[in-house]
Write a protein that holds these residues in place. Sequence first.
Motif, PDB file in Angstrom:
ATOM      1  N   TYR A  46      41.931  36.100  40.464  1.00 45.49           N
ATOM      2  CA  TYR A  46      41.819  37.518  40.159  1.00 45.49           C
ATOM      3  C   TYR A  46      43.013  37.959  39.332  1.00 45.49           C
ATOM      4  O   TYR A  46      44.084  37.360  39.375  1.00 45.49           O
ATOM      5  CB  TYR A  46      41.695  38.371  41.422  1.00 45.49           C
ATOM      6  N   VAL A  47      42.791  39.019  38.541  1.00 41.39           N
ATOM      7  CA  VAL A  47      43.806  39.629  37.705  1.00 41.39           C
ATOM      8  C   VAL A  47      43.918  41.091  38.103  1.00 41.39           C
ATOM      9  O   VAL A  47      42.900  41.779  38.277  1.00 41.39           O
ATOM     10  CB  VAL A  47      43.448  39.511  36.211  1.00 41.39           C
ATOM     11  N   LEU A  48      45.146  41.581  38.248  1.00 31.03           N
ATOM     12  CA  LEU A  48      45.394  42.993  38.527  1.00 31.03           C
ATOM     13  C   LEU A  48      46.067  43.633  37.322  1.00 31.03           C
ATOM     14  O   LEU A  48      46.951  43.025  36.705  1.00 31.03           O
ATOM     15  CB  LEU A  48      46.317  43.165  39.737  1.00 31.03           C
ATOM     16  N   ARG A  49      45.631  44.846  36.987  1.00 28.99           N
ATOM     17  CA  ARG A  49      46.332  45.623  35.974  1.00 28.99           C
ATOM     18  C   ARG A  49      46.222  47.095  36.361  1.00 28.99           C
ATOM     19  O   ARG A  49      45.162  47.704  36.229  1.00 28.99           O
ATOM     20  CB  ARG A  49      45.756  45.400  34.583  1.00 28.99           C
ATOM     21  N   GLY A  50      47.323  47.662  36.865  1.00 27.44           N
ATOM     22  CA  GLY A  50      47.302  49.063  37.262  1.00 27.44           C
ATOM     23  C   GLY A  50      46.265  49.321  38.336  1.00 27.44           C
ATOM     24  O   GLY A  50      46.295  48.742  39.417  1.00 27.44           O
ATOM     25  N   GLY A  51      45.318  50.210  38.039  1.00 25.11           N
ATOM     26  CA  GLY A  51      44.252  50.530  38.976  1.00 25.11           C
ATOM     27  C   GLY A  51      42.975  49.758  38.739  1.00 25.11           C
ATOM     28  O   GLY A  51      41.908  50.191  39.182  1.00 25.11           O
ATOM     29  N   ALA A  52      43.059  48.621  38.051  1.00 29.76           N
ATOM     30  CA  ALA A  52      41.874  47.805  37.759  1.00 29.76           C
ATOM     31  C   ALA A  52      42.054  46.394  38.285  1.00 29.76           C
ATOM     32  O   ALA A  52      43.181  45.883  38.390  1.00 29.76           O
ATOM     33  CB  ALA A  52      41.592  47.776  36.259  1.00 29.76           C
TER      34      ALA A  52
ATOM     35  N   GLN B 116      45.937  35.041  42.670  1.00 32.34           N
ATOM     36  CA  GLN B 116      46.211  35.907  41.533  1.00 32.34           C
ATOM     37  C   GLN B 116      46.677  35.101  40.334  1.00 32.34           C
ATOM     38  O   GLN B 116      47.432  34.132  40.461  1.00 32.34           O
ATOM     39  CB  GLN B 116      47.271  36.952  41.894  1.00 32.34           C
ATOM     40  N   VAL B 117      46.224  35.513  39.156  1.00 34.73           N
ATOM     41  CA  VAL B 117      46.628  34.922  37.893  1.00 34.73           C
ATOM     42  C   VAL B 117      47.294  36.006  37.058  1.00 34.73           C
ATOM     43  O   VAL B 117      46.766  37.113  36.933  1.00 34.73           O
ATOM     44  CB  VAL B 117      45.415  34.348  37.125  1.00 34.73           C
ATOM     45  N   ALA B 118      48.443  35.711  36.500  1.00 38.88           N
ATOM     46  CA  ALA B 118      49.146  36.666  35.659  1.00 38.88           C
ATOM     47  C   ALA B 118      48.601  36.607  34.238  1.00 38.88           C
ATOM     48  O   ALA B 118      48.399  35.511  33.683  1.00 38.88           O
ATOM     49  CB  ALA B 118      50.640  36.383  35.667  1.00 38.88           C
ATOM     50  N   GLU B 119      48.387  37.764  33.638  1.00 39.09           N
ATOM     51  CA  GLU B 119      47.902  37.791  32.259  1.00 39.09           C
ATOM     52  C   GLU B 119      48.924  37.213  31.289  1.00 39.09           C
ATOM     53  O   GLU B 119      48.560  36.751  30.201  1.00 39.09           O
ATOM     54  CB  GLU B 119      47.569  39.227  31.853  1.00 39.09           C
ATOM     55  N   THR B 120      50.189  37.236  31.650  1.00 42.33           N
ATOM     56  CA  THR B 120      51.240  36.741  30.757  1.00 42.33           C
ATOM     57  C   THR B 120      51.417  35.236  30.837  1.00 42.33           C
ATOM     58  O   THR B 120      52.148  34.660  30.016  1.00 42.33           O
ATOM     59  CB  THR B 120      52.578  37.421  31.092  1.00 42.33           C
ATOM     60  N   ASP B 121      50.783  34.572  31.805  1.00 44.32           N
ATOM     61  CA  ASP B 121      50.874  33.118  31.917  1.00 44.32           C
ATOM     62  C   ASP B 121      49.861  32.450  30.996  1.00 44.32           C
ATOM     63  O   ASP B 121      48.841  33.045  30.629  1.00 44.32           O
ATOM     64  CB  ASP B 121      50.626  32.670  33.357  1.00 44.32           C
ATOM     65  N   ALA B 122      50.122  31.181  30.677  1.00 49.65           N
ATOM     66  CA  ALA B 122      49.153  30.387  29.918  1.00 49.65           C
ATOM     67  C   ALA B 122      48.015  29.978  30.843  1.00 49.65           C
ATOM     68  O   ALA B 122      48.252  29.544  31.974  1.00 49.65           O
ATOM     69  CB  ALA B 122      49.840  29.157  29.337  1.00 49.65           C
ATOM     70  N   TRP B 123      46.805  30.141  30.365  1.00 47.83           N
ATOM     71  CA  TRP B 123      45.629  29.714  31.127  1.00 47.83           C
ATOM     72  C   TRP B 123      45.145  28.410  30.519  1.00 47.83           C
ATOM     73  O   TRP B 123      44.394  28.391  29.548  1.00 47.83           O
ATOM     74  CB  TRP B 123      44.524  30.770  31.055  1.00 47.83           C
ATOM     75  N   ASP B 124      45.572  27.301  31.137  1.00 46.36           N
ATOM     76  CA  ASP B 124      45.215  26.004  30.584  1.00 46.36           C
ATOM     77  C   ASP B 124      44.060  25.405  31.359  1.00 46.36           C
ATOM     78  O   ASP B 124      43.517  26.006  32.281  1.00 46.36           O
ATOM     79  CB  ASP B 124      46.426  25.062  30.591  1.00 46.36           C
ATOM     80  N   ALA B 125      43.685  24.197  30.974  1.00 50.93           N
ATOM     81  CA  ALA B 125      42.523  23.540  31.570  1.00 50.93           C
ATOM     82  C   ALA B 125      42.907  22.418  32.516  1.00 50.93           C
ATOM     83  O   ALA B 125      42.128  21.515  32.765  1.00 50.93           O
ATOM     84  CB  ALA B 125      41.618  22.990  30.462  1.00 50.93           C
ATOM     85  N   GLU B 126      44.131  22.469  33.056  1.00 51.37           N
ATOM     86  CA  GLU B 126      44.584  21.383  33.910  1.00 51.37           C
ATOM     87  C   GLU B 126      44.062  21.491  35.338  1.00 51.37           C
ATOM     88  O   GLU B 126      44.160  20.554  36.112  1.00 51.37           O
ATOM     89  CB  GLU B 126      46.115  21.350  33.931  1.00 51.37           C
ATOM     90  N   GLY B 127      43.546  22.658  35.677  1.00 53.01           N
ATOM     91  CA  GLY B 127      42.987  22.811  37.016  1.00 53.01           C
ATOM     92  C   GLY B 127      44.030  22.958  38.093  1.00 53.01           C
ATOM     93  O   GLY B 127      43.758  22.707  39.272  1.00 53.01           O
TER      94      GLY B 127
END
Length: 440
Positions: A66-72, A43-54
């Motif tokens: 994957y990203v979760l938001r409510g029922g999506a 899981q990846v949080a939408e509030t985290d920085a998505w960097d290119a460090e791998g």
Amino acid sequence: MRTSPRFDRGHTDDLMSFVTASPSPYHAVASAAERLEKAGFRQVAETDAWDAEGSTASPAGTGGRYVLRGGALIAWYVPEGAAPHTPFRILGAHTDSPNLRVKPLPDSGAHGWRQVAVEIYGGPLMNSWLDRDLGMAGRVFLRDGSTRLVDVDRPLLRVPQLAIHLDRSVSSDGLQLDKQRHLQPVWGLGNDVRDGDLIAFLEQELGLAAGEVTGWDLMTYPVEPPAYLGRDRELLASPRLDNLLSVHAGLAALTAAASAPENLTSIPVLAAFDHEETGSQSDTGADGPLLGSVLERSVHARGGSPEDRARALAATVCLSSDVGHAVHPNYAERHDPTHHPRAGGGPILKVNANNRYATDGSGRAVFAAACEKAGVPFQSFVSHNSMPCGTTIGPITAARHGIRTVDIGVAILSMHSAREMCAAADPYLLASALTAFLES
């Protein structure tokens, strides 16, 4: 003539387990996330920085996220060596189903009956909710800011139908239901209806102290489990086939594609949205920003520019998978006379000249190639000219993101009923075609 792959009953057994574990959209994404975690996705949080460090927390590196938001839920797999402009192959579906949802002031009743006040969600076949044992599921929000899923998986409520002796006209005029007056379920006896009874009951069910629940999104659902039907058990009767059947098939296809990344030339994506049944206009719906945000951030996290994003989306294809109408043996005249999709005949390709579905000739070619690769037959669906068809997330996805989109699905009967029906083999055939599409 194409030969269908041998029916894998294990796939349909697993679909039945997924539906049972997913009485609400929130449970559906939780069930999906559990399956993705077991397949190595993180899981990846939408509030985290998505960097290119791998790093493990970064969606830029190879592997599944994957990203979760409510029922999506949005899930994707980045194969090793994927460039910033690598296109996506998207499977679109939705997690919500028509049902009866609990109102903000849920406690009501009259004449010695305790009832729960509900609102109609989507367009259910209302008569199918009568005299059916209902449970309650959804999510509650607690005073400390946390969220809990709730599932009262037992007969709790019932919408009682009026006896024919008190409505003789039903035989001649048909059943007439008022959405406000006739669909409020009962759940007990007594004249002392008190505000807070339902929520206090749910707090007890969850082992919470009184007053801890401060918000809720709750809905009823039929507790009768999915079952095989027929002489040869070749039919599947189940709630929420619309559209957990497609969500489950998408999960199977995505995890299968991720298990053989050497076959991938695109980035496979599963987008399971909420609120399709009410128009998709929400932060978790297909008409919201969630999918576009994830795709854009994925491109940028791999060092991509706006030009790379434009190149990636220009070559992206989406299969919007939702259930469709099998020809009904008792109402064949309601279908187009030359297009009669049959249960057990493989997935359907949905076409509408007025763009209620997004399929065009190029999309048909894409889907035909995937079915041919999988050895799966497919059928075409168009609606009767005198009966305007429904729509899906397909046209919304195409218009919002500029993505070539194809509307497909599985042919069922009793769509929008509390209990729907399809051929037991068709979910597997759909998943096979979706897997081939992701690997094309």
